[in-house]
Motif scaffolding. Structure first.
Motif, short mmCIF file in Angstrom:
data_model
loop_
_atom_site.label_atom_id
_atom_site.label_comp_id
_atom_site.label_asym_id
_atom_site.label_seq_id
_atom_site.Cartn_x
_atom_site.Cartn_y
_atom_site.Cartn_z
N ALA A 208 0.82 -1.20 0.00
CA ALA A 208 0.00 0.00 0.00
C ALA A 208 0.86 1.26 0.00
N ALA A 209 2.10 1.18 0.49
CA ALA A 209 2.96 2.35 0.57
C ALA A 209 3.38 2.85 -0.80
N GLU A 210 3.41 1.97 -1.78
CA GLU A 210 3.81 2.39 -3.12
C GLU A 210 2.63 3.08 -3.80
N PRO A 211 2.78 4.37 -4.11
CA PRO A 211 1.67 5.07 -4.75
C PRO A 211 1.45 4.56 -6.17
N VAL A 212 0.20 4.43 -6.52
CA VAL A 212 -0.16 4.00 -7.87
C VAL A 212 -0.64 5.24 -8.62
N PRO A 213 -0.02 5.54 -9.75
CA PRO A 213 -0.43 6.73 -10.51
C PRO A 213 -1.90 6.65 -10.92
N ALA A 214 -2.56 7.78 -10.84
CA ALA A 214 -3.96 7.85 -11.26
C ALA A 214 -4.03 7.94 -12.78
N LEU A 215 -4.83 7.09 -13.36
CA LEU A 215 -5.05 7.12 -14.80
C LEU A 215 -6.49 7.56 -15.04
N ARG A 216 -6.67 8.53 -15.91
CA ARG A 216 -8.01 9.03 -16.20
C ARG A 216 -8.74 8.10 -17.16
N GLU A 217 -9.97 7.83 -16.87
CA GLU A 217 -10.80 7.08 -17.81
C GLU A 217 -10.88 7.86 -19.11
N GLY A 218 -10.67 7.19 -20.23
CA GLY A 218 -10.74 7.83 -21.53
C GLY A 218 -9.41 8.32 -22.07
N MET A 219 -8.36 8.34 -21.23
CA MET A 219 -7.06 8.77 -21.75
C MET A 219 -6.51 7.68 -22.67
N LEU A 220 -5.72 8.08 -23.64
CA LEU A 220 -5.13 7.10 -24.55
C LEU A 220 -4.23 6.15 -23.78
N TYR A 221 -4.30 4.88 -24.13
CA TYR A 221 -3.49 3.88 -23.43
C TYR A 221 -2.00 4.20 -23.59
N ALA A 222 -1.58 4.66 -24.77
CA ALA A 222 -0.17 4.99 -24.98
C ALA A 222 0.29 6.06 -23.98
N SER A 223 -0.55 7.05 -23.69
CA SER A 223 -0.22 8.08 -22.70
C SER A 223 -0.19 7.50 -21.30
N ALA A 224 -1.18 6.66 -20.99
CA ALA A 224 -1.23 6.02 -19.67
C ALA A 224 0.02 5.16 -19.46
N ARG A 225 0.41 4.43 -20.48
CA ARG A 225 1.61 3.58 -20.41
C ARG A 225 2.84 4.44 -20.13
N GLY A 226 2.96 5.57 -20.84
CA GLY A 226 4.08 6.48 -20.62
C GLY A 226 4.10 7.03 -19.21
N THR A 227 2.93 7.37 -18.69
CA THR A 227 2.82 7.87 -17.32
C THR A 227 3.29 6.82 -16.33
N LEU A 228 2.84 5.58 -16.51
CA LEU A 228 3.23 4.51 -15.60
C LEU A 228 4.73 4.28 -15.64
N ILE A 229 5.30 4.23 -16.82
CA ILE A 229 6.75 4.01 -16.95
C ILE A 229 7.52 5.15 -16.31
N ALA A 230 7.07 6.40 -16.52
CA ALA A 230 7.73 7.56 -15.91
C ALA A 230 7.68 7.52 -14.39
N LYS A 231 6.64 6.88 -13.83
CA LYS A 231 6.47 6.78 -12.38
C LYS A 231 7.14 5.52 -11.81
N GLY A 232 7.89 4.80 -12.65
CA GLY A 232 8.64 3.64 -12.15
C GLY A 232 7.95 2.30 -12.32
N PHE A 233 6.78 2.28 -12.94
CA PHE A 233 6.11 1.01 -13.21
C PHE A 233 6.61 0.46 -14.53
N GLN A 234 6.84 -0.84 -14.57
CA GLN A 234 7.35 -1.48 -15.77
C GLN A 234 6.31 -2.44 -16.34
N PRO A 235 6.19 -2.44 -17.68
CA PRO A 235 5.30 -3.42 -18.31
C PRO A 235 5.81 -4.83 -18.02
N VAL A 236 4.91 -5.74 -17.76
CA VAL A 236 5.27 -7.14 -17.53
C VAL A 236 5.04 -7.89 -18.84
#
Length: 133
Positions: A26-54
């Motif tokens: 729970a301590a690791e913050p999960v970036p908020a993704l807006r409903e309707g945003m392009l997946y490519a943008s959401a993916r970039g946001t996640l990667i920039a916040k330290g999340f890696q695609p599996v």
């Protein structure tokens, strides 16, 4: 009330372990993704916040239904894509602290996938994805 010291220690130790484990994830913050945003943008946001695609251990085109192989080819973190047209695709990411996140997106083609929702998921999901099911 627990009167036996050994039983009390076991119960309290178990509760402490549960809260410690829950707290780490729970301590690791999960970036908020807006409903309707392009997946490519959401993916970039996640990667920039330290999340890696599996990436999937399953490179078989069967994980994406007919007509959706473009999504599986473009995004190795694709768990599955159902049907054709604007059907939902599921993607999985892991964070540095062990948090696992599943993102659902839909759209007519790989360039127009939009986020439907995102949620925390289990590390088991990431292990399953890596193993290729």
């Amino acid at each position: 009330m627990l009167r036996k010291p050994a039983l009390r220690r076991a119960v309290l130790g178990g509760l402490f372990g549960l809260f410690a484990w829950t707290g780490n994830v729970a301590a690791e913050p999960v970036p908020a993704l807006r409903e309707g945003m392009l997946y490519a943008s959401a993916r970039g946001t996640l990667i920039a916040k330290g999340f890696q695609p599996v990436p999937s251990g399953n490179r078989d085109d069967a994980r994406c239904s007919a007509g959706r192989q473009d999504v599986c080819n473009a995004y190795p973190e694709t768990v599955s894509c159902s049907g054709t047209g604007a059907a939902t695709c599921r993607f999985i990411f892991t964070g540095k602290g062990g948090a696992t996140l599943t993102v659902l997106a839909d759209g007519d083609d790989v360039g127009h996938l939009k986020v439907v929702t995102s949620r925390r998921s289990s590390e088991k999901d990431a292990k399953w994805q890596r193993a290729g099911r």
